[in-house]
Scaffold this motif. Structure first.
Motif, PDB file in Angstrom:
ATOM      1  N   ASN A 268      12.720-118.757  -6.257  1.00  0.00           N
ATOM      2  CA  ASN A 268      12.881-117.344  -6.625  1.00  0.00           C
ATOM      3  C   ASN A 268      13.940-116.663  -5.772  1.00  0.00           C
ATOM      4  O   ASN A 268      14.752-115.877  -6.280  1.00  0.00           O
ATOM      5  CB  ASN A 268      11.546-116.614  -6.485  1.00  0.00           C
ATOM      6  CG  ASN A 268      10.540-117.038  -7.544  1.00  0.00           C
ATOM      7  OD1 ASN A 268      10.908-117.555  -8.592  1.00  0.00           O
ATOM      8  ND2 ASN A 268       9.269-116.846  -7.259  1.00  0.00           N
ATOM      9  N   ALA A 269      13.945-116.964  -4.471  1.00  0.00           N
ATOM     10  CA  ALA A 269      14.922-116.331  -3.581  1.00  0.00           C
ATOM     11  C   ALA A 269      16.340-116.829  -3.872  1.00  0.00           C
ATOM     12  O   ALA A 269      17.272-116.035  -4.052  1.00  0.00           O
ATOM     13  CB  ALA A 269      14.554-116.609  -2.126  1.00  0.00           C
ATOM     14  N   ALA A 270      16.509-118.163  -3.931  1.00  0.00           N
ATOM     15  CA  ALA A 270      17.840-118.736  -4.154  1.00  0.00           C
ATOM     16  C   ALA A 270      18.346-118.436  -5.559  1.00  0.00           C
ATOM     17  O   ALA A 270      19.530-118.125  -5.760  1.00  0.00           O
ATOM     18  CB  ALA A 270      17.805-120.248  -3.920  1.00  0.00           C
ATOM     19  N   GLY A 271      17.449-118.527  -6.542  1.00  0.00           N
ATOM     20  CA  GLY A 271      17.852-118.243  -7.918  1.00  0.00           C
ATOM     21  C   GLY A 271      18.326-116.818  -8.096  1.00  0.00           C
ATOM     22  O   GLY A 271      19.300-116.560  -8.814  1.00  0.00           O
ATOM     23  N   GLY A 272      17.648-115.876  -7.435  1.00  0.00           N
ATOM     24  CA  GLY A 272      18.066-114.490  -7.523  1.00  0.00           C
ATOM     25  C   GLY A 272      19.464-114.272  -6.968  1.00  0.00           C
ATOM     26  O   GLY A 272      20.271-113.531  -7.549  1.00  0.00           O
TER      27      GLY A 272
ATOM     28  N   LEU B 224      23.748-124.734 -14.535  1.00  0.00           N
ATOM     29  CA  LEU B 224      24.598-125.839 -14.103  1.00  0.00           C
ATOM     30  C   LEU B 224      24.107-126.376 -12.751  1.00  0.00           C
ATOM     31  O   LEU B 224      24.073-127.590 -12.527  1.00  0.00           O
ATOM     32  CB  LEU B 224      26.043-125.378 -13.996  1.00  0.00           C
ATOM     33  CG  LEU B 224      27.074-126.449 -13.606  1.00  0.00           C
ATOM     34  CD1 LEU B 224      27.103-127.580 -14.631  1.00  0.00           C
ATOM     35  CD2 LEU B 224      28.456-125.820 -13.456  1.00  0.00           C
ATOM     36  N   ILE B 225      23.690-125.468 -11.873  1.00  0.00           N
ATOM     37  CA  ILE B 225      23.142-125.872 -10.578  1.00  0.00           C
ATOM     38  C   ILE B 225      21.817-126.613 -10.768  1.00  0.00           C
ATOM     39  O   ILE B 225      21.553-127.627 -10.095  1.00  0.00           O
ATOM     40  CB  ILE B 225      22.960-124.643  -9.675  1.00  0.00           C
ATOM     41  CG1 ILE B 225      24.319-124.023  -9.346  1.00  0.00           C
ATOM     42  CG2 ILE B 225      22.215-125.002  -8.392  1.00  0.00           C
ATOM     43  CD1 ILE B 225      24.236-122.700  -8.604  1.00  0.00           C
ATOM     44  N   LEU B 226      20.998-126.142 -11.684  1.00  0.00           N
ATOM     45  CA  LEU B 226      19.725-126.813 -11.956  1.00  0.00           C
ATOM     46  C   LEU B 226      19.956-128.223 -12.489  1.00  0.00           C
ATOM     47  O   LEU B 226      19.207-129.158 -12.162  1.00  0.00           O
ATOM     48  CB  LEU B 226      18.900-126.007 -12.958  1.00  0.00           C
ATOM     49  CG  LEU B 226      18.515-124.576 -12.558  1.00  0.00           C
ATOM     50  CD1 LEU B 226      17.543-123.987 -13.562  1.00  0.00           C
ATOM     51  CD2 LEU B 226      17.928-124.541 -11.163  1.00  0.00           C
ATOM     52  N   PHE B 227      20.978-128.384 -13.320  1.00  0.00           N
ATOM     53  CA  PHE B 227      21.348-129.722 -13.794  1.00  0.00           C
ATOM     54  C   PHE B 227      21.703-130.625 -12.615  1.00  0.00           C
ATOM     55  O   PHE B 227      21.281-131.788 -12.551  1.00  0.00           O
ATOM     56  CB  PHE B 227      22.529-129.621 -14.760  1.00  0.00           C
ATOM     57  CG  PHE B 227      23.175-130.942 -15.068  1.00  0.00           C
ATOM     58  CD1 PHE B 227      22.557-131.867 -15.904  1.00  0.00           C
ATOM     59  CD2 PHE B 227      24.403-131.271 -14.506  1.00  0.00           C
ATOM     60  CE1 PHE B 227      23.157-133.085 -16.184  1.00  0.00           C
ATOM     61  CE2 PHE B 227      25.003-132.482 -14.776  1.00  0.00           C
ATOM     62  CZ  PHE B 227      24.377-133.401 -15.620  1.00  0.00           C
TER      63      PHE B 227
ATOM     64  N   PHE C 238      13.882-117.430 -14.287  1.00  0.00           N
ATOM     65  CA  PHE C 238      15.130-116.797 -14.701  1.00  0.00           C
ATOM     66  C   PHE C 238      15.541-117.109 -16.145  1.00  0.00           C
ATOM     67  O   PHE C 238      16.590-116.627 -16.583  1.00  0.00           O
ATOM     68  CB  PHE C 238      16.254-117.193 -13.741  1.00  0.00           C
ATOM     69  CG  PHE C 238      16.034-116.675 -12.355  1.00  0.00           C
ATOM     70  CD1 PHE C 238      16.245-115.336 -12.054  1.00  0.00           C
ATOM     71  CD2 PHE C 238      15.572-117.509 -11.348  1.00  0.00           C
ATOM     72  CE1 PHE C 238      16.024-114.845 -10.778  1.00  0.00           C
ATOM     73  CE2 PHE C 238      15.345-117.030 -10.073  1.00  0.00           C
ATOM     74  CZ  PHE C 238      15.571-115.690  -9.782  1.00  0.00           C
ATOM     75  N   LEU C 239      14.733-117.854 -16.889  1.00  0.00           N
ATOM     76  CA  LEU C 239      15.058-118.065 -18.304  1.00  0.00           C
ATOM     77  C   LEU C 239      15.107-116.745 -19.075  1.00  0.00           C
ATOM     78  O   LEU C 239      16.013-116.546 -19.894  1.00  0.00           O
ATOM     79  CB  LEU C 239      14.057-119.032 -18.945  1.00  0.00           C
ATOM     80  CG  LEU C 239      14.357-119.400 -20.407  1.00  0.00           C
ATOM     81  CD1 LEU C 239      15.686-120.154 -20.524  1.00  0.00           C
ATOM     82  CD2 LEU C 239      13.210-120.247 -20.988  1.00  0.00           C
TER      83      LEU C 239
ATOM     84  N   VAL D 144      21.880-116.540  -6.803  1.00  0.00           N
ATOM     85  CA  VAL D 144      22.848-117.170  -7.705  1.00  0.00           C
ATOM     86  C   VAL D 144      23.099-116.292  -8.929  1.00  0.00           C
ATOM     87  O   VAL D 144      24.249-116.083  -9.336  1.00  0.00           O
ATOM     88  CB  VAL D 144      22.355-118.568  -8.138  1.00  0.00           C
ATOM     89  CG1 VAL D 144      23.247-119.132  -9.250  1.00  0.00           C
ATOM     90  CG2 VAL D 144      22.344-119.521  -6.952  1.00  0.00           C
ATOM     91  N   VAL D 145      22.024-115.781  -9.518  1.00  0.00           N
ATOM     92  CA  VAL D 145      22.170-114.952 -10.721  1.00  0.00           C
ATOM     93  C   VAL D 145      22.949-113.674 -10.405  1.00  0.00           C
ATOM     94  O   VAL D 145      23.819-113.250 -11.183  1.00  0.00           O
ATOM     95  CB  VAL D 145      20.783-114.617 -11.305  1.00  0.00           C
ATOM     96  CG1 VAL D 145      20.908-113.581 -12.424  1.00  0.00           C
ATOM     97  CG2 VAL D 145      20.123-115.886 -11.849  1.00  0.00           C
ATOM     98  N   ASP D 146      22.667-113.060  -9.270  1.00  0.00           N
ATOM     99  CA  ASP D 146      23.398-111.839  -8.893  1.00  0.00           C
ATOM    100  C   ASP D 146      24.881-112.114  -8.659  1.00  0.00           C
ATOM    101  O   ASP D 146      25.736-111.291  -8.977  1.00  0.00           O
ATOM    102  CB  ASP D 146      22.784-111.235  -7.619  1.00  0.00           C
ATOM    103  CG  ASP D 146      21.450-110.556  -7.893  1.00  0.00           C
ATOM    104  OD1 ASP D 146      21.158-110.278  -9.069  1.00  0.00           O
ATOM    105  OD2 ASP D 146      20.695-110.317  -6.930  1.00  0.00           O
ATOM    106  N   GLN D 147      25.172-113.295  -8.111  1.00  0.00           N
ATOM    107  CA  GLN D 147      26.557-113.602  -7.740  1.00  0.00           C
ATOM    108  C   GLN D 147      27.368-114.158  -8.912  1.00  0.00           C
ATOM    109  O   GLN D 147      28.508-113.762  -9.126  1.00  0.00           O
ATOM    110  CB  GLN D 147      26.562-114.616  -6.587  1.00  0.00           C
ATOM    111  CG  GLN D 147      27.925-114.889  -5.976  1.00  0.00           C
ATOM    112  CD  GLN D 147      28.443-113.707  -5.184  1.00  0.00           C
ATOM    113  OE1 GLN D 147      27.673-112.922  -4.643  1.00  0.00           O
ATOM    114  NE2 GLN D 147      29.761-113.542  -5.117  1.00  0.00           N
TER     115      GLN D 147
END
Length: 395
Positions: free
Chosen positions: A338-342, A355-358, A218-219, A344-347
């Motif tokens: 990939n599933a969770a990141g998608g 911030l979540i990755l941190f 997602f970068l 989060v990005v959509d929402q």
């Protein structure tokens, strides 16, 4: 050790011929984004299933090189099918077969390499750096090659050609004997399941690798959302890859001084700092500079974690442990990320994702600190090996 370094150089050079271009290969074949996503998801799912099975099969043989040799022949031969076939059903079959054999070669190679490095008193990172070097060179050069050729259909032919020296380098090693006692499949599964410290290590690593997988995926979306020049996405990837080479070398030097788990904690902190910088600063130069931390962290973690897994395993389960670890942290982590990141990005957008990755990488650092303190207090052997974990140098 030189032959082993050459093996890693050619193995990762061969992998770089197709690895960065998989999605482009399928779209070049005329498949939609949804169909390409299905191919890649199936690829990852097969890798998760195949690696532990191939690891257990490897541990059942007296010659640990046998399964690796089979994989290094089968994968490139099957890969030729990507060049000759373009139908949906045919490529589904090829994806399953290719992923089954190719995904297992990395963990099986690491199993043998760590054993040789330990016997010769050398850190695994000193070997692994040659793979990082060749992959960055190959990915950079092949991009120009495929652009000039006008497509990515030949990528697996180059992979086949470069796999020939990989196999030849393997044939130069003498037949090695496995453990006297060959554990059954049930024994292997039981040993992994009962080794709670190993499962905890895998769980913490999964947390960190899920974060890094989301970052890799997602970068580009973060760049687009922030309004950065999209051409600089490639620059960010190049910075990340190139810094890995000297950092693998530095990792080999540092691990003998501060130990393995402190190095893993340091890797988590580097990832955490990278993610919080990306979240905090709306500046492309800061984001690009932060990729130095990302490359450093991966080099520290990738080399040291393989050595740590080796110490959890018994003589009859080394490949099983390495392949289970690889399946979870380089297969399942990608699927979850990939599933969770998608979602989060959509929402909430790509910035909140960082911030979540941190938070994930910081939590992994704290948990590794807890594991380290626990290991210092408990000097008892691991469940299936009878080897005192604290008795290994650097642990």
């Amino acid at each position: 050790m030189r032959k082993l370094a050459a093996y890693y150089f050619f193995y990762y050079l061969a992998s770089s011929m197709y690895g960065p271009y998989l999605s482009l290969y399928f779209t070049d074949k005329g498949f939609s984004s949804a169909e390409t996503g299905l191919f890649l998801s199936l690829w990852a799912l097969v890798a998760v299933v195949s690696q532990p099975i191939m690891g257990m099969w490897n541990d059942r043989h007296q010659d640990p090189l046998r399964v690796l040799k089979i994989c290094t022949v089968a994968a490139p031969v099957i890969g030729i099918g990507f060049y000759f076939f373009g139908g949906y059903a045919a490529l589904l079959v090829i994806v399953v077969l290719f992923s089954w054999f190719q995904s297992s070669t990395g963990a099986l190679s690491d199993t043998i390499a760590v054993g040789i490095a330990n016997r010769e008193g050398q850190p695994f990172s000193k070997i692994r750096l040659w793979g990082a070097l060749s992959y960055s060179i190959g990915a950079f050069a092949s991009g120009f090659l495929y652009e000039k050729a006008g497509g990515y259909n030949t990528s697996f032919l180059y992979f086949f050609a470069l796999s020939i020296p990989v196999f030849l380098l393997l044939t130069g090693y003498p037949k090695s004997r496995g453990a006297v006692h060959r554990a059954s499949i049930i024994e292997q599964i039981g040993q992994v399941y009962r080794n709670r410290p190993f499962l905890l290590f895998v769980g913490v690593s999964l947390m960190l690798m899920t974060a890094t997988s989301m970052n890799a995926t997602f970068l580009p979306m973060y760049f687009k959302e922030t309004g950065f020049d999209m051409k600089l996405v490639g620059t960010a990837s190049a910075i990340n890859a190139l810094v890995e080479v000297p950092m693998f070398w530095l990792s080999a030097k540092l691990v003998s001084r501060i130990g393995r788990f402190p190095m893993l904690i340091l890797a988590c902190l580097c990832f955490a700092l990278n993610f919080i910088l990306v979240y905090t600063f709306d500046n492309v130069h800061v984001v690009l500079a932060a990729q130095l931390l990302s490359g450093t962290a991966f080099a520290f973690f990738a080399g040291i974690s393989v050595e740590a897994v080796e110490d959890y395993a018994g003589d009859t389960t080394k490949a099983t442990y390495q392949t289970v670890y690889a399946a979870v942290n380089y297969g399942m982590a990608g699927i979850i990320g990939n599933a969770a990141g998608g979602l989060v990005v959509d929402q909430w957008g790509a910035r909140i994702l960082y911030l979540i990755l941190f938070g994930l990488s910081s939590a992994a650092a704290v948990l590794f600190v807890t594991v380290t303190l626990s290991k210092n207090k408990k000097k008892s052997p691991s469940p299936d090996t009878g080897r005192a974990m604290s008795g290994h140098a650097g642990i």
